[in-house]
Scaffold this active site. Structure first.
Site, mmCIF file in Angstrom:
data_model
loop_
_atom_site.group_PDB
_atom_site.id
_atom_site.type_symbol
_atom_site.label_atom_id
_atom_site.label_comp_id
_atom_site.label_asym_id
_atom_site.label_seq_id
_atom_site.Cartn_x
_atom_site.Cartn_y
_atom_site.Cartn_z
ATOM 1 N N LYS A 158 0.923 -1.402 0.025
ATOM 2 C CA LYS A 158 -0.211 -0.331 0.009
ATOM 3 C C LYS A 158 0.581 1.697 0.048
ATOM 4 O O LYS A 158 1.975 1.279 0.811
ATOM 5 C CB LYS A 158 -0.821 0.548 1.208
ATOM 6 N N GLY A 165 -8.519 3.790 -3.720
ATOM 7 C CA GLY A 165 -7.888 2.684 -4.220
ATOM 8 C C GLY A 165 -6.553 2.530 -4.977
ATOM 9 O O GLY A 165 -6.715 1.904 -5.647
ATOM 10 N N ARG A 292 -12.339 13.728 5.833
ATOM 11 C CA ARG A 292 -13.451 15.324 5.058
ATOM 12 C C ARG A 292 -14.958 13.888 5.106
ATOM 13 O O ARG A 292 -15.032 13.280 5.521
ATOM 14 C CB ARG A 292 -12.589 15.272 3.377
HETATM 15 P P1 ADP Z 1 -7.744 3.769 -0.454
HETATM 16 O O1 ADP Z 1 -7.806 4.930 1.090
HETATM 17 O O2 ADP Z 1 -6.681 3.454 -1.238
HETATM 18 O O3 ADP Z 1 -9.394 4.360 -0.047
HETATM 19 P P2 ADP Z 1 -8.321 2.266 2.142
HETATM 20 O O4 ADP Z 1 -7.824 1.350 2.933
HETATM 21 O O5 ADP Z 1 -8.920 2.468 2.310
HETATM 22 O O6 ADP Z 1 -7.220 2.761 0.384
HETATM 23 O O7 ADP Z 1 -8.592 0.538 1.496
HETATM 24 C C1 ADP Z 1 -9.463 0.983 -0.057
HETATM 25 C C2 ADP Z 1 -10.177 -1.119 -0.201
HETATM 26 O O8 ADP Z 1 -9.142 -1.498 -0.387
HETATM 27 C C3 ADP Z 1 -10.706 -1.501 1.189
HETATM 28 O O9 ADP Z 1 -12.367 -0.911 0.945
HETATM 29 C C4 ADP Z 1 -10.827 -2.823 1.344
HETATM 30 O O10 ADP Z 1 -11.711 -2.921 -0.124
HETATM 31 C C5 ADP Z 1 -9.626 -3.358 -0.240
HETATM 32 N N1 ADP Z 1 -8.317 -3.164 1.185
HETATM 33 C C6 ADP Z 1 -7.151 -2.451 2.553
HETATM 34 N N2 ADP Z 1 -6.515 -2.800 2.942
HETATM 35 C C7 ADP Z 1 -6.842 -4.041 2.566
HETATM 36 C C8 ADP Z 1 -6.571 -5.176 3.216
HETATM 37 N N3 ADP Z 1 -5.256 -5.414 4.753
HETATM 38 N N4 ADP Z 1 -6.988 -6.452 2.796
HETATM 39 C C9 ADP Z 1 -7.650 -7.009 2.515
HETATM 40 N N5 ADP Z 1 -8.417 -5.414 1.086
HETATM 41 C C10 ADP Z 1 -8.259 -4.259 1.581
#
Ligand code: ADP
Length: 457
Positions: A158, A165, A292
């Site tokens: 990440k 996303g 936000r």
């Molecule tokens: P962003 O800030 O890009 O929106 P997020 O951390 O909020 O990223 O995660 C977005 C989506 O990615 C989550 O809703 C989920 O579907 C998937 N996701 C994030 N972290 C994980 C994880 N550790 N394992 C599985 N899916 C994940």
């Protein structure tokens, strides 16, 4: 209360802010790019200023142009909406130094939650479980491999400063991780101006559950129940609902208290969302906090009967929250479908062009937030959201039937949209029974035959 608010955004959210301002008796200034000159947010605002050409980097992301527009129109506050400058702490700081109120948390709080590694550490200290992951950024391949070995594959690479996303990739083994490291790093560098990355354990098919909060300047923080946002493609939400079919009163209170504690630990003010993943075994983990108002806030407004936008503006103006936790009541059920200019048959590829016909549904229990009208041009510069279609009813069953009816009433011609996709989801037996998770859309694509016949609505 503020006298004049400049809205540093476009599209439906700019209109949403204008509507809240009208009801509060606050005058509004729209900013717009050259191709947006005739758009509804410009027409509905009291004043408007052109801030540059089409590409967002030269207009909606052009900080000096936005600040100059606020100064020449004598606006006393800026509402950033979502996206663009909403979570840009440098921008918030610049507003502050020009004596313009930034409607959002302080730059320090925004920075704390905008850095996912720091946010995870802060939440852990506040006693909130986070997805297992590396405690710091990954510096090189050896560190990545060692981190993944400890967590166990699959892992999710990440971007530390990521959002929307993007800049996120799953690796099933060390070869994949090696290949993805440079890919994610360069994507993150280009999209977020930082190539920092870290690892999380990849959870298999969790549910995305998030808590809406609001904090005033006097230490009161309230939560407004949860939203379920598990219907996603490429880690981006397509359908959101409130309440979640997977959350009971006990879990709601537990998540709500964690969200409030998390917000308090970063000194949060204003509207925010604390996002969690709920695993198949019932564990919950914090993933991030969004500093936000979010796209999907209307489903919470429908089931609480509250206006979150007005409340956000009021607390930014220094008013205390006028309600207590026990005043928040969740009633009925609301579902939001994001109608995007995308072709679901071509892996949700963006679709641009001129919208010839735009007919949206009406009737009881329906809310549509949109900036689109016939002859509206969808440009490639901005995100693909055309409209948010929200259906609410006394219970989930009524909301589903209402949403099916609404989707059947939608007529949009000129670009491809996600409407046919939503029609399929709202009739899918797994969605209907509430058995959804973040892997649902992929599995639906693979088993289209599992649709239940369309009942008369
Ligand atoms: P962003 O800030 O890009 O929106 P997020 O951390 O909020 O990223 O995660 C977005 C989506 O990615 C989550 O809703 C989920 O579907 C998937 N996701 C994030 N972290 C994980 C994880 N550790 N394992 C599985 N899916 C994940």
């Amino acid at each position: 209360m503020f006298k004049k608010i400049l809205i540093a955004n476009r599209g439906e959210i700019a209109l949403r802010v204008i509507r809240a301002c009208r009801e509060l008796g606050v005058s509004t200034v729209a900013v717009h790019s050259e191709p947006d000159a005739d758009s509804l947010h410009v027409r509905f605002a009291d004043e408007y200023v052109c801030i540059g050409p089409g590409p967002a980097i030269q207009s909606y992301l052009n900080i000096p142009a936005v600040i100059a527009a606020a100064e020449i129109t004598d606006a006393d506050a800026i509402h950033p909406g979502y996206g663009f400058l909403a979570e840009n702490a440098d921008f918030a700081e610049m507003c502050e130094s020009c004596s313009i109120e930034f409607i959002g948390p302080t730059p320090a709080a925004t920075r704390k939650v905008g850095d996912k590694v720091e946010a995870r550490e802060t939440m852990l200290k506040a006693g909130i479980p986070v997805v297992p992951g590396t405690a710091s950024n990954i510096e090189d391949e050896a560190e990545a491999l060692a981190g993944a070995e400890e967590l166990g594959y699959p892992v999710l690479l990440k971007s530390t400063h990521g959002g929307g996303g993007r800049g996120m990739k799953m690796a099933r083994d060390s070869d994949e991780l090696r290949n993805l490291l440079s890919v994610v790093r360069s994507e993150a560098g280009a999209a977020f101006g930082s190539s920092a990355v870290y690892l999380e354990k990849y959870l298999e098919r969790p549910r995305h559950i998030e808590i809406q909060i609001m904090a005033d300047r006097y230490g009161r923080i309230i939560y407004f129940g949860e939203r379920e946002c598990s219907v996603q493609r490429r880690y981006q939400k397509l359908i959101e609902e409130a309440p979640s079919p997977a959350v009971d009163d006990e879990l709601r209170a537990r998540l709500g208290e964690m969200a409030v504690r998390g917000a308090r630990s970063v000194g949060y003010e204003g509207a925010g969302t604390v996002e969690f993943l709920l695993t198949r075994t019932g564990d919950v983990y914090f993933i991030e906090m969004n500093a936000r108002i979010q796209v999907e806030h209307p489903v919470t407004e429908c089931v609480t009967g509250l206006d979150l936008l007005k409340m956000q503006i009021q607390v930014a103006a220094g008013e205390p929250l006028g309600l207590e936790q026990q005043d928040v009541e969740i009633r009925g059920h609301a579902i939001e479908c994001r109608i995007n200019a995308e072709d679901p048959a071509r892996n949700f590829a963006a679709s641009t062009g001129t919208i010839r016909t735009f007919h949206v549904p009406g009737g009881p229990g329906v809310r549509i937030d949109t900036h689109v009208h016939p002859e509206y041009v969808v440009y490639p510069y901005y995100d693909s959201l055309l409209a948010k279609l929200i259906a609410f009813g006394q219970d989930r069953n009524e909301a589903i039937r209402r949403m099916r009816r609404c989707l059947d009433e939608c007529v949009i011609e000129g670009v491809s949209t996600t409407v046919p996709f939503h029609r399929r989801v709202l009739r899918h037996e797994r969605f209907v029974s509430g058995d959804i998770d973040t892997g649902f859309v992929d599995s639906m694509e693979m088993e289209k035959e599992k649709m239940v016949p369309s009942p008369a609505t």
